[in-house]
Enzyme design. Structure first.
Site, PDB file in Angstrom:
ATOM      1  N   TYR A  53       0.826  -1.220   0.000  1.00 21.57           N
ATOM      2  CA  TYR A  53       0.000   0.000   0.000  1.00 21.57           C
ATOM      3  C   TYR A  53       0.855   1.263   0.000  1.00 21.57           C
ATOM      4  O   TYR A  53       0.440   2.275  -0.570  1.00 21.57           O
ATOM      5  CB  TYR A  53      -1.003  -0.024   1.171  1.00 21.57           C
ATOM      6  CG  TYR A  53      -2.060  -1.088   0.945  1.00 21.57           C
ATOM      7  CD1 TYR A  53      -3.084  -0.890   0.015  1.00 21.57           C
ATOM      8  CD2 TYR A  53      -2.001  -2.303   1.607  1.00 21.57           C
ATOM      9  CE1 TYR A  53      -4.028  -1.880  -0.218  1.00 21.57           C
ATOM     10  CE2 TYR A  53      -2.944  -3.300   1.375  1.00 21.57           C
ATOM     11  CZ  TYR A  53      -3.956  -3.084   0.461  1.00 21.57           C
ATOM     12  OH  TYR A  53      -4.881  -4.060   0.208  1.00 21.57           O
ATOM     13  N   GLN A  86     -15.646   2.443  -5.571  1.00 20.26           N
ATOM     14  CA  GLN A  86     -14.948   1.277  -5.006  1.00 20.26           C
ATOM     15  C   GLN A  86     -13.458   1.580  -4.922  1.00 20.26           C
ATOM     16  O   GLN A  86     -12.692   0.797  -4.380  1.00 20.26           O
ATOM     17  CB  GLN A  86     -15.139   0.064  -5.919  1.00 20.26           C
ATOM     18  CG  GLN A  86     -16.582  -0.375  -6.070  1.00 20.26           C
ATOM     19  CD  GLN A  86     -16.722  -1.406  -7.183  1.00 20.26           C
ATOM     20  OE1 GLN A  86     -16.479  -2.581  -6.985  1.00 20.26           O
ATOM     21  NE2 GLN A  86     -17.114  -0.961  -8.357  1.00 20.26           N
ATOM     22  N   ASN A  87     -13.056   2.726  -5.499  1.00 19.65           N
ATOM     23  CA  ASN A  87     -11.628   3.033  -5.574  1.00 19.65           C
ATOM     24  C   ASN A  87     -11.100   3.575  -4.262  1.00 19.65           C
ATOM     25  O   ASN A  87     -11.809   4.237  -3.508  1.00 19.65           O
ATOM     26  CB  ASN A  87     -11.369   4.051  -6.687  1.00 19.65           C
ATOM     27  CG  ASN A  87     -11.678   3.466  -8.047  1.00 19.65           C
ATOM     28  OD1 ASN A  87     -11.799   2.251  -8.173  1.00 19.65           O
ATOM     29  ND2 ASN A  87     -11.811   4.307  -9.040  1.00 19.65           N
ATOM     30  N   VAL A  88      -9.829   3.302  -4.052  1.00 21.24           N
ATOM     31  CA  VAL A  88      -9.187   3.764  -2.835  1.00 21.24           C
ATOM     32  C   VAL A  88      -8.287   4.974  -3.126  1.00 21.24           C
ATOM     33  O   VAL A  88      -7.644   5.502  -2.227  1.00 21.24           O
ATOM     34  CB  VAL A  88      -8.396   2.615  -2.162  1.00 21.24           C
ATOM     35  CG1 VAL A  88      -9.359   1.525  -1.711  1.00 21.24           C
ATOM     36  CG2 VAL A  88      -7.338   2.026  -3.092  1.00 21.24           C
ATOM     37  N   ASP A  89      -8.262   5.401  -4.397  1.00 21.55           N
ATOM     38  CA  ASP A  89      -7.486   6.602  -4.725  1.00 21.55           C
ATOM     39  C   ASP A  89      -8.305   7.849  -4.377  1.00 21.55           C
ATOM     40  O   ASP A  89      -9.468   7.761  -3.976  1.00 21.55           O
ATOM     41  CB  ASP A  89      -7.063   6.574  -6.214  1.00 21.55           C
ATOM     42  CG  ASP A  89      -8.247   6.640  -7.182  1.00 21.55           C
ATOM     43  OD1 ASP A  89      -9.112   7.525  -7.011  1.00 21.55           O
ATOM     44  OD2 ASP A  89      -8.311   5.819  -8.124  1.00 21.55           O
ATOM     45  N   HIS A 104     -14.559   1.095  -0.212  1.00 21.67           N
ATOM     46  CA  HIS A 104     -13.482   0.163   0.143  1.00 21.67           C
ATOM     47  C   HIS A 104     -12.304   0.840   0.839  1.00 21.67           C
ATOM     48  O   HIS A 104     -11.212   0.281   0.877  1.00 21.67           O
ATOM     49  CB  HIS A 104     -13.003  -0.576  -1.113  1.00 21.67           C
ATOM     50  CG  HIS A 104     -14.053  -1.484  -1.676  1.00 21.67           C
ATOM     51  ND1 HIS A 104     -14.059  -1.922  -2.979  1.00 21.67           N
ATOM     52  CD2 HIS A 104     -15.152  -2.024  -1.105  1.00 21.67           C
ATOM     53  CE1 HIS A 104     -15.109  -2.709  -3.181  1.00 21.67           C
ATOM     54  NE2 HIS A 104     -15.790  -2.773  -2.065  1.00 21.67           N
ATOM     55  N   GLY A 170     -16.526   1.979 -15.312  1.00 15.79           N
ATOM     56  CA  GLY A 170     -15.256   1.280 -15.104  1.00 15.79           C
ATOM     57  C   GLY A 170     -15.237   0.265 -13.993  1.00 15.79           C
ATOM     58  O   GLY A 170     -14.313   0.235 -13.187  1.00 15.79           O
ATOM     59  N   THR A 171     -16.256  -0.584 -13.955  1.00 16.87           N
ATOM     60  CA  THR A 171     -16.222  -1.657 -12.949  1.00 16.87           C
ATOM     61  C   THR A 171     -16.643  -2.970 -13.586  1.00 16.87           C
ATOM     62  O   THR A 171     -17.554  -3.006 -14.400  1.00 16.87           O
ATOM     63  CB  THR A 171     -17.119  -1.346 -11.730  1.00 16.87           C
ATOM     64  OG1 THR A 171     -17.193  -2.503 -10.908  1.00 16.87           O
ATOM     65  CG2 THR A 171     -18.508  -0.889 -12.101  1.00 16.87           C
ATOM     66  N   SER A 172     -15.924  -4.035 -13.175  1.00 15.69           N
ATOM     67  CA  SER A 172     -16.251  -5.362 -13.703  1.00 15.69           C
ATOM     68  C   SER A 172     -17.512  -5.920 -13.040  1.00 15.69           C
ATOM     69  O   SER A 172     -18.014  -6.951 -13.453  1.00 15.69           O
ATOM     70  CB  SER A 172     -15.079  -6.308 -13.432  1.00 15.69           C
ATOM     71  OG  SER A 172     -14.867  -6.398 -12.037  1.00 15.69           O
TER      72      SER A 172
HETATM   73  P1  NAD Z   1     -11.852  -4.311 -11.827  1.00 14.68           P
HETATM   74  O1  NAD Z   1     -10.374  -4.275 -11.941  1.00 14.68           O
HETATM   75  O2  NAD Z   1     -12.511  -5.559 -11.407  1.00 14.68           O
HETATM   76  O3  NAD Z   1     -12.503  -3.876 -13.208  1.00 14.68           O
HETATM   77  C1  NAD Z   1     -12.044  -2.754 -13.886  1.00 14.68           C
HETATM   78  C2  NAD Z   1     -13.015  -2.453 -15.012  1.00 14.68           C
HETATM   79  O4  NAD Z   1     -12.573  -1.264 -15.611  1.00 14.68           O
HETATM   80  C3  NAD Z   1     -13.083  -3.532 -16.097  1.00 14.68           C
HETATM   81  O5  NAD Z   1     -14.440  -3.884 -16.329  1.00 14.68           O
HETATM   82  C4  NAD Z   1     -12.480  -2.820 -17.323  1.00 14.68           C
HETATM   83  O6  NAD Z   1     -13.135  -3.192 -18.533  1.00 14.68           O
HETATM   84  C5  NAD Z   1     -12.759  -1.372 -17.003  1.00 14.68           C
HETATM   85  N1  NAD Z   1     -11.868  -0.416 -17.650  1.00 14.68           N
HETATM   86  C6  NAD Z   1     -10.568  -0.557 -17.954  1.00 14.68           C
HETATM   87  N2  NAD Z   1     -10.096   0.586 -18.541  1.00 14.68           N
HETATM   88  C7  NAD Z   1     -11.157   1.438 -18.584  1.00 14.68           C
HETATM   89  C8  NAD Z   1     -11.317   2.775 -19.045  1.00 14.68           C
HETATM   90  N3  NAD Z   1     -10.288   3.456 -19.603  1.00 14.68           N
HETATM   91  N4  NAD Z   1     -12.529   3.363 -18.940  1.00 14.68           N
HETATM   92  C9  NAD Z   1     -13.587   2.671 -18.376  1.00 14.68           C
HETATM   93  N5  NAD Z   1     -13.484   1.418 -17.931  1.00 14.68           N
HETATM   94  C10 NAD Z   1     -12.288   0.804 -18.019  1.00 14.68           C
HETATM   95  O7  NAD Z   1     -12.204  -3.104 -10.864  1.00 14.68           O
HETATM   96  P2  NAD Z   1     -13.398  -2.905  -9.871  1.00 14.68           P
HETATM   97  O8  NAD Z   1     -14.668  -3.359 -10.493  1.00 14.68           O
HETATM   98  O9  NAD Z   1     -13.282  -1.521  -9.389  1.00 14.68           O
HETATM   99  O10 NAD Z   1     -13.074  -3.864  -8.636  1.00 14.68           O
HETATM  100  C11 NAD Z   1     -11.811  -4.140  -8.168  1.00 14.68           C
HETATM  101  C12 NAD Z   1     -11.486  -3.682  -6.774  1.00 14.68           C
HETATM  102  O11 NAD Z   1     -10.201  -3.134  -6.910  1.00 14.68           O
HETATM  103  C13 NAD Z   1     -12.297  -2.599  -6.178  1.00 14.68           C
HETATM  104  O12 NAD Z   1     -12.602  -2.976  -4.904  1.00 14.68           O
HETATM  105  C14 NAD Z   1     -11.375  -1.389  -6.097  1.00 14.68           C
HETATM  106  O13 NAD Z   1     -11.438  -0.849  -4.801  1.00 14.68           O
HETATM  107  C15 NAD Z   1     -10.025  -1.934  -6.233  1.00 14.68           C
HETATM  108  N6  NAD Z   1      -9.057  -1.141  -7.018  1.00 14.68           N
HETATM  109  C16 NAD Z   1      -8.999   0.203  -6.885  1.00 14.68           C
HETATM  110  C17 NAD Z   1      -8.118   0.940  -7.648  1.00 14.68           C
HETATM  111  C18 NAD Z   1      -8.094   2.425  -7.466  1.00 14.68           C
HETATM  112  O14 NAD Z   1      -8.388   2.910  -6.374  1.00 14.68           O
HETATM  113  N7  NAD Z   1      -7.801   3.192  -8.513  1.00 14.68           N
HETATM  114  C19 NAD Z   1      -7.268   0.317  -8.560  1.00 14.68           C
HETATM  115  C20 NAD Z   1      -7.327  -1.077  -8.654  1.00 14.68           C
HETATM  116  C21 NAD Z   1      -8.237  -1.787  -7.895  1.00 14.68           C
END
Ligand code: NAD
Length: 228
Positions: A53, A86-89, A104, A170-172
């Site tokens: 982290y 869901q992002n931690v940034d 999260h 941008g979420t799976s």
């Molecule tokens: P995920 O990694 O499961 O899915 C990411 C999704 O983003 C995919 O469906 C992909 O197709 C899509 N994607 C990729 N590039 C894109 C773009 N340019 N524009 C739009 N969509 C795009 O991520 P999730 O669903 O957020 O779940 C994963 C977990 O990981 C979450 O709990 C999250 O907290 C964490 N996470 C956070 C960060 C962050 O804070 N930035 C980074 C990585 C993971």
């Protein structure tokens, strides 16, 4: 004023240079979930968890919000907006959004391992072994790990249930319980889903936009501002 709930995942920050988890070259290819994002991993090797982290936090310091984060902030001119992420940034904050719920956790905070109510702003500083909370226990990253409860779920589901418009970006939709939030959307609400790989596996009519967030979010925001 109509109410918009924006629900974001790692994909919205991808164009800022932060890797997602499931895309190829994603973080999970370099690190095992159980090593860095579970209590088991923490109990096995807390230095490894802290280092992981710390490196994410150092990376965050050097990236910038992209056009998608910035466009979402503009929606506040004409709508009541909540961003549930869901992002931690902290890129929604730096992009200008003012009402953000982190499901999260947040990289820029640390919390006590003894008392979860003791949360500290640390900015982009490292956490070190020996850094303690006010009650004397080791600080850990303020991140919800796999297998832990998501304390903000109830607040988030209430917010989502009375929204007129939902924008998912941008979420799976594979991380639970967060992905369940969509079940709370009212039947009258319009739903937009922006993701190059969007799959509609919901029993709902959704406007799917298979495009990168940096392109599709500003376009959608312009349309919504015109229609407000
Ligand atoms: P995920 O990694 O499961 O899915 C990411 C999704 O983003 C995919 O469906 C992909 O197709 C899509 N994607 C990729 N590039 C894109 C773009 N340019 N524009 C739009 N969509 C795009 O991520 P999730 O669903 O957020 O779940 C994963 C977990 O990981 C979450 O709990 C999250 O907290 C964490 N996470 C956070 C960060 C962050 O804070 N930035 C980074 C990585 C993971």
């Amino acid at each position: 004023m109509k109410k918009i709930v924006v629900f974001t995942g790692a994909g919205i920050s991808a164009e800022s240079g932060i890797k997602t988890f499931r895309d190829s070259n994603g973080l999970w290819e370099e690190f095992k979930i159980e090593d860095v994002a579970t209590w088991k991993g923490w109990n096995k090797d807390r230095s490894k968890v802290i280092d992981f982290y710390n490196s994410c936090r150092r990376q965050l310091k050097n990236v910038q919000p992209n056009d998608a984060h910035k466009a979402l902030a503009k929606l506040e001119e004409k709508y009541k907006v909540v961003v549930i992420t869901q992002n931690v940034d902290d890129l929604h904050e730096r992009g200008g959004s003012t009402n953000i719920l982190h499901l999260h956790g947040e990289l820029t905070k640390a919390r006590s391992t003894m008392d979860p109510s003791l949360v500290y702003d640390i900015g982009y500083e490292d956490i070190k072994i020996g850094d303690k909370c006010d009650r004397g226990s080791q600080l850990r990253p303020h991140i919800v790990w796999f297998g832990e409860a998501v304390p903000m779920m109830e607040v988030a589901s209430n917010m989502i249930s009375d929204a007129d418009i939902i924008i998912v970006v941008g979420t799976s939709m594979q991380v639970y319980p967060a992905a369940n939030l969509i079940e709370y959307v009212s039947s009258n609400a319009e739903i937009y889903f922006i993701d190059p790989n969007a799959i509609n596996n919901l029993n709902r009519k959704i406007k799917t936009i298979r495009e990168k967030a940096g392109i599709a979010v500003p376009e959608l925001v312009n349309v919504l501002l015109k229609n407000a």
